[in-house]
Design a protein around this motif. Sequence first.
Motif, mmCIF file in Angstrom:
data_model
loop_
_atom_site.group_PDB
_atom_site.id
_atom_site.type_symbol
_atom_site.label_atom_id
_atom_site.label_comp_id
_atom_site.label_asym_id
_atom_site.label_seq_id
_atom_site.Cartn_x
_atom_site.Cartn_y
_atom_site.Cartn_z
ATOM 1 N N UNK A 11 85.654 87.042 11.324
ATOM 2 C CA UNK A 11 84.705 86.927 10.217
ATOM 3 C C UNK A 11 84.897 88.004 9.159
ATOM 4 N N UNK A 12 83.999 88.025 8.182
ATOM 5 C CA UNK A 12 84.159 88.890 7.030
ATOM 6 C C UNK A 12 83.933 90.359 7.284
ATOM 7 N N UNK A 13 83.426 90.711 8.465
ATOM 8 C CA UNK A 13 83.217 92.115 8.815
ATOM 9 C C UNK A 13 84.239 92.583 9.847
ATOM 10 N N UNK A 14 84.404 91.832 10.923
ATOM 11 C CA UNK A 14 85.306 92.233 11.994
ATOM 12 C C UNK A 14 86.769 92.245 11.593
ATOM 13 N N UNK A 15 87.179 91.271 10.766
ATOM 14 C CA UNK A 15 88.581 91.210 10.357
ATOM 15 C C UNK A 15 88.993 92.437 9.538
#
Length: 219
Positions: free
Chosen positions: A129-133
């Motif tokens: 997702x947009x945070x973990x990646x």
Amino acid sequence: GDPAYPPQKTPPMAPLPMGRSGRLIGEAMNRLGWHWWPSDCAVTTREYEGRAPCINLGHCIAGCAQGAKASTDITYWPAAIRAGVELRTRCRVREITVGPDGMASGVVYYDQNGVETFQAAHIVIIACNGVGTPRIMLNSVSSRFPNGLGNDSGVLGRYVAFHNYRGSLNATMEGYEDKYYYGRRPTQAMMPNFRNVKKQEMDFQRGYMTFYGAGRGRG
């Protein structure tokens, strides 16, 4: 643009029935002149790859005893494991390593016991997702990528836009109508009229989509 279905492959099975509540919603939007169409639903309507069809039990959020509601644990993962994939749960990747050529060579992760482990790989796929990646990519510092893997531009992890759903940044409205009660169904209709709006067209910019569905009443 085209108010009808976007181009896509033919779905593998028939759509879920709209029901009386779905028809009520559709008729209301017709009167307003809004374009709408039945939404895609990842729910089986017939026997499909060992999964039973939806029988409207109504506990979609808590879990589907029928296996009708699609989720990765009953769709992608069983097929991947049968093909030889090894699934390691309760692990957390710290960084992606790169070789002398600057290409990914594996990952460093902590296993379920917190032990640091290296896994070599010819190909690394990251989908967190947009945070973990970006977190993992920013952690992946090397001589080739001193500011993080794929961050030559310096904007990795910035300007993040989230998909807002039942969170603090979206609006949810509910209504009650005994006459049109129809069990618990997933999203039934979607309406994109206010998506990608220009400032000169409305008193706001960018916009939103609306989704409509039926649910069990409370109380």
